[in-house]
Design a protein around this motif. Structure first.
Motif, mmCIF file in Angstrom:
data_model
loop_
_atom_site.group_PDB
_atom_site.id
_atom_site.type_symbol
_atom_site.label_atom_id
_atom_site.label_comp_id
_atom_site.label_asym_id
_atom_site.label_seq_id
_atom_site.Cartn_x
_atom_site.Cartn_y
_atom_site.Cartn_z
ATOM 1 N N GLY A 259 0.846 -1.187 0.000
ATOM 2 C CA GLY A 259 0.000 0.000 0.000
ATOM 3 C C GLY A 259 0.878 1.232 0.000
ATOM 4 N N LEU A 260 0.285 2.385 0.112
ATOM 5 C CA LEU A 260 1.060 3.625 0.102
ATOM 6 C C LEU A 260 1.907 3.795 1.350
ATOM 7 C CD1 LEU A 260 -1.548 6.126 -1.410
ATOM 8 C CD2 LEU A 260 0.471 5.140 -2.536
ATOM 9 N N THR A 261 1.489 3.234 2.455
ATOM 10 C CA THR A 261 2.207 3.464 3.715
ATOM 11 C C THR A 261 2.697 2.190 4.383
ATOM 12 O OG1 THR A 261 0.125 3.469 4.960
ATOM 13 C CG2 THR A 261 0.952 5.603 4.149
ATOM 14 N N GLU A 262 2.391 1.021 3.806
ATOM 15 C CA GLU A 262 2.847 -0.217 4.429
ATOM 16 C C GLU A 262 2.893 -1.339 3.405
ATOM 17 O OE1 GLU A 262 0.043 -1.035 7.478
ATOM 18 O OE2 GLU A 262 -1.579 -1.546 6.100
ATOM 19 N N ALA A 263 3.594 -2.414 3.775
ATOM 20 C CA ALA A 263 3.709 -3.569 2.888
ATOM 21 C C ALA A 263 3.841 -4.834 3.715
ATOM 22 C CB ALA A 263 4.926 -3.416 1.979
#
Length: 410
Positions: A259-263
């Protein structure tokens, strides 16, 4: 038994010359030569199967992915790991050891803990632990050598204690060829609730190594020292510890969802293998493992022991030669020495003119040089394609080298 003449014909470079003399290659501890089957496997990949792994659903991409994972299984079988998922591909021994230090032990080592090494270590199995000790406040301890040049196991029993967090040790010294007692060191480490990390760069290519029999927690080794290309290596770890190890590199193909802020990351081992891997290197490693397995690691070890004994006998007959670790009871196929009054670099230059390729210098083991009270040495390191004739050529060249520096005649 090894048919050395047939084996030698498998290596194109060994049919060439150096300085208009037939090449005698004796620097196998630095890197080994590549047989035709390895060169052909790499060439076939680039000419007929060149595609990235995991990504494509077209035929050659799927075929290459299958080949890549088949080599992982080959490596697992070669070192007898419990699962192929315990095998992680790296650039080589150095990267593997750094990943172990920073990915696993950085979170496990605390002030007051002790990291046990030896005076035999290559810089690759010293500097990562120096850096770790500086970051964590741990203390480095070093197992000395006994008078014969073997690792002092009695001293090890004193040094490895309840303060020890890990033992990081070479299996075979790249300078002295000394074989360290990994099984005993593993037992000592585990009895004190410590882990053992083994630098197998100089042992895996020459000996039948069984990670489960030796009870090794982490192992690192390089492909280029065992007939494979440069830039490919292996990190083995017991699954229970790999589950606690953090990836050090991040990017494509090691991820599950982003995602934009986590993986989130893929399962072991793929979570550690970010980006496009050295696919040709892995395929070359697979061809090298097949070649070595067909010859037989026990046959390789037996032959190299015979060749090393022959070389030690011949070299010892040269006046003014000092051989380091000559009396060690447990030796591999590496011999380091100096000629009295002749700097190692000067001697190597004259040997080069006679077609002899060997190493001169500190061999990435400066603390060991200081321990031996020398600045540099000459080093010959054999592989199974070397012959007694190679040794005879070396001895003749050394005698001519002595004559050159004594009388200016070669």
């Amino acid at each position: 038994m090894i048919d050395v003449d047939t084996v030698k014909s498998d290596f194109p470079i060994l049919q060439t010359t150096m300085n208009e003399e037939p090449l005698v290659y004796l620097d196998n501890a630095a890197t080994t030569q590549k047989p035709q089957v390895v060169l052909e496997a790499i060439n076939q990949y680039y000419m007929q199967e060149n595609a990235n792994i995991y990504r494509g659903i077209y035929q050659i991409a799927e075929k290459t992915t299958e080949k890549f994972e088949t080599v992982r299984k080959q490596v697992s079988t070669f070192v007898n790991s419990a699962s192929e998922r315990e095998i992680i591909f790296t650039k080589g021994t150095t990267q593997a050891l750094n990943w172990i230090a920073q990915g696993y032990f950085l979170d496990k080592i605390h002030p007051g803990d002790e990291i046990v090494l030896s005076y035999l270590e290559h810089h690759s199995n010293l500097i990562p632990w120096q850096q770790l000790a500086q970051k964590t406040g741990a203390t480095l301890k070093f197992i000395p050598l006994n008078e014969d040049g073997d690792l002092d196991l009695m001293a090890a029993k004193e040094i490895i204690n309840s303060q020890t967090a890990l033992v990081a040790i070479t299996h075979v010294s790249n300078v002295l060829g000394v074989v360290t007692p990994i099984a005993e060191l593993s037992r000592l480490a585990h009895e004190n609730n410590a882990l053992i990390v083994v630098d197998g760069a100089q042992s895996v290519p020459h000996h039948q190594l069984d990670v489960r029999k030796l009870d090794i927690d982490f192992l690192a080794f390089s492909g280029h020292k065992m007939l494979a290309p440069t830039g490919i290596g292996v990190l083995y770890g017991k699954m229970e510890y790999l589950k606690e190890m953090r990836p050090i590199e991040f990017g494509g193909e090691m991820i599950s969802k982003v995602g934009l802020t986590e993986a989130t990351f893929k399962p072991i081992p793929w979570c550690f293998e970010a980006g496009t891997q050295h696919i040709a290197g892995v395929i070359g490693l697979g061809a090298a493992l097949t070649y070595l397995t067909n010859i037989g690691m026990d046959n390789i070890e037996t032959y190299e022991q015979e060749l090393t004994s022959y070389a030690l006998e011949k070299l010892s007959s040269i006046s003014g030669i000092e051989i380091y670790g000559e009396k060690a009871k447990h030796k591999s196929s590496i011999i380091s020495f100096n000629l009295t009054g002749i700097h190692a670099h000067d001697a190597a230059t004259v040997l080069d003119l006679q077609g002899i390729a060997l190493r001169a210098g500190h061999h990435c083991a400066q603390p060991l040089m200081k321990y031996l009270q020398i600045q540099a040495s000459l080093r010959v390191s054999f592989y199974f394609y070397n012959t007694k004739q190679d040794v005879d050529r070396l001895v003749t060249a050394l005698l001519k080298t002595k004559e050159y520096f004594e009388n200016g005649i070669i």
